[in-house]
Design a protein around this motif. Structure first.
Motif, short mmCIF file in Angstrom:
data_model
loop_
_atom_site.label_atom_id
_atom_site.label_comp_id
_atom_site.label_asym_id
_atom_site.label_seq_id
_atom_site.Cartn_x
_atom_site.Cartn_y
_atom_site.Cartn_z
N GLY A 1 0.80 -1.23 0.00
CA GLY A 1 0.00 0.00 0.00
C GLY A 1 0.83 1.27 0.00
N SER A 2 2.16 1.13 0.11
CA SER A 2 3.00 2.33 0.15
C SER A 2 3.05 3.02 -1.21
N GLY A 3 2.77 2.25 -2.27
CA GLY A 3 2.80 2.83 -3.61
C GLY A 3 3.92 2.26 -4.47
N LYS A 4 4.42 1.08 -4.11
CA LYS A 4 5.53 0.46 -4.86
C LYS A 4 5.19 0.17 -6.31
N THR A 5 4.04 -0.49 -6.52
CA THR A 5 3.69 -0.88 -7.89
C THR A 5 3.44 0.36 -8.74
N THR A 6 2.70 1.31 -8.18
CA THR A 6 2.43 2.56 -8.90
C THR A 6 3.75 3.26 -9.22
N GLN B 1 -2.04 -5.94 -11.47
CA GLN B 1 -1.90 -4.48 -11.38
C GLN B 1 -0.66 -3.99 -12.13
N ASP C 1 0.55 14.44 -2.68
CA ASP C 1 -0.59 15.24 -3.14
C ASP C 1 -1.65 15.28 -2.04
N LYS D 1 2.44 9.93 -2.24
CA LYS D 1 1.18 10.53 -1.77
C LYS D 1 1.36 11.93 -1.19
N GLY E 1 0.48 11.74 -7.00
CA GLY E 1 -0.85 11.41 -7.53
C GLY E 1 -0.87 9.99 -8.02
N GLU E 2 -2.06 9.54 -8.45
CA GLU E 2 -2.18 8.14 -8.88
C GLU E 2 -1.77 7.94 -10.34
N GLY F 1 6.08 11.00 -5.13
CA GLY F 1 4.86 10.67 -5.87
C GLY F 1 3.80 11.69 -5.51
P1 GDP Z 1 1.93 -1.22 -3.25
O1 GDP Z 1 1.07 -2.17 -2.48
O2 GDP Z 1 3.09 -0.73 -2.43
O3 GDP Z 1 2.36 -1.75 -4.57
O4 GDP Z 1 1.05 0.10 -3.49
P2 GDP Z 1 0.21 0.53 -4.80
O5 GDP Z 1 1.12 1.00 -5.87
O6 GDP Z 1 -0.77 -0.53 -5.13
O7 GDP Z 1 -0.53 1.83 -4.23
C1 GDP Z 1 -1.50 1.76 -3.21
C2 GDP Z 1 -2.56 2.82 -3.48
O8 GDP Z 1 -1.99 4.11 -3.37
C3 GDP Z 1 -3.16 2.73 -4.88
O9 GDP Z 1 -4.53 3.00 -4.79
C4 GDP Z 1 -2.44 3.83 -5.65
O10 GDP Z 1 -3.22 4.36 -6.70
C5 GDP Z 1 -2.22 4.85 -4.57
N1 GDP Z 1 -1.05 5.71 -4.80
C6 GDP Z 1 0.22 5.34 -5.09
N2 GDP Z 1 1.03 6.43 -5.18
C7 GDP Z 1 0.26 7.52 -4.97
C8 GDP Z 1 0.50 8.95 -4.93
O11 GDP Z 1 1.62 9.46 -5.09
N3 GDP Z 1 -0.59 9.73 -4.65
C9 GDP Z 1 -1.84 9.20 -4.43
N4 GDP Z 1 -2.83 10.06 -4.16
N5 GDP Z 1 -2.08 7.89 -4.45
C10 GDP Z 1 -1.07 7.05 -4.72
#
Ligand code: GDP
Length: 295
Positions: free
Chosen positions: A109-114, A146, A250, A248, A275-276, A273
């Motif tokens: 959930g930290s945003g790794k994949t994104t 994803q 933003d 996140k 935004g999404e 990061g």
């Molecule tokens: P992972 O589990 O670490 O791979 O995390 P994800 O990439 O799946 O991101 C988890 C959630 O955070 C998703 O809903 C993404 O769209 C959101 N997300 C990731 N990076 C950002 C960011 O910089 N800003 C915002 N607002 N959301 C983000």
């Protein structure tokens, strides 16, 4: 939403006007405001305290220039110190390997994949690289899906192997594929957990030693405040990572985690990061973050 520190310092230092120097008494009034601003921005208490002590020492005895109000001078001192604390200049990532291997780490959930997608897109468009994304989360099929969605979106190939449950083998196979097919950057997305646990640390540590990446990045959600610091420390103890990605930004956060993390693990924050969307990535600039924290 937040009060402006600059105004607060001006108010606290109004008695100073007409005097030529910042003295112990007016510094005491202002450091309280500086400390409060840092705590509001979610900077760790101990770090905020050390920081204000440093600012105090710096400010004492400074001549107040006629062009700068005392409050503005204090803001400048605070901003310069904050910028230094966060690393001064921005730092890039190491792309020297053939291929360059970048390992992503962090909690679920930290945003790794994104961010893996954002970085691949950034390297492809800005640095004319040919990246390959590798899906090493063997626990959640949805995580593999994803990464494929992200890859399709940005036109970057994704390597995954749904039959294989060994992330080390998948990472190695991804690198072999890159070598064979002329990809010059490999970005390896790994499995996170909701909190730090031994199994996750052992797994990421095994991947790390097996592939010896040029760059290991730790991804952290800037909204998680103080927890971000503990997580960063736990990952750094195991991986001795090269840089931090703060996601996140933003959202509704001042970004104090940037200061706390840098102070605790002493590793540069490399990207943020915001935004999404795949384009919502920025190089980290310490001075911009200092402005944001000060408000
Ligand atoms: P992972 O589990 O670490 O791979 O995390 P994800 O990439 O799946 O991101 C988890 C959630 O955070 C998703 O809903 C993404 O769209 C959101 N997300 C990731 N990076 C950002 C960011 O910089 N800003 C915002 N607002 N959301 C983000």
């Amino acid at each position: 939403m937040f009060d402006n520190l600059s105004e607060k310092l001006d108010k606290a230092l109004h008695t100073l006007r007409g005097h030529g120097q910042i003295t112990e008494i007016n510094v005491a009034e202002t450091t309280k405001e500086v400390r409060r601003a840092l705590l509001d921005a979610d900077v760790n208490f101990k770090i905020a305290k050390e920081f204000t002590n440093r600012v105090k020492e710096k400010a004492l005895g400074q001549d107040v220039l006629t062009t700068l109000q005392p409050g503005q001078l204090m803001v400048k001192i605070v901003k310069d110190e904050l910028t230094q604390l966060m690393g001064g200049e921005s730092e890039g990532i190491n792309l020297s390997g053939t291929p360059s291997v970048i390992l992503m780490s962090g909690l679920q959930g930290s945003g790794k994949t994104t961010f893996s997608g954002k970085l691949a897109n950034y390297l492809k468009t800005k640095k004319t690289k040919k990246p390959l994304l590798v899906a090493c989360d063997v626990y959640r099929p949805a995580a593999i899906d994803q990464l494929h969605v992200v890859g399709d979106q940005i036109g970057v190939e994704v390597y995954s192997d749904r039959e294989n449950n060994d992330p080390v083998a998948i990472a190695k196979a991804g690198i072999d594929k890159a070598k064979a097919e002329g990809f010059n950057v490999v970005i390896i997305d790994t499995a996170g957990r909701l909190a730090v646990d031994e199994a996750m640390m052992t797994e990421i540590s095994n991947i790390h030693s097996a592939i010896q990446p040029q760059e290991t990045l730790f991804v952290v959600d800037s909204m998680t405040g103080q927890d971000a610091v503990n997580t960063a420390k736990a990952f750094n103890d195991v991986l001795n990572f090269d840089g931090v990605i703060l996601t996140k930004l933003d959202g509704d956060t001042r970004g104090g985690a940037a200061i706390s993390i840098k102070s605790v693990v002493d590793k540069p924050i490399k990207f943020i990061g915001t935004g999404e969307k795949m384009e919502a990535i920025d190089v980290f600039y310490p001075s911009r973050m200092a402005d944001r924290i000060l408000g």
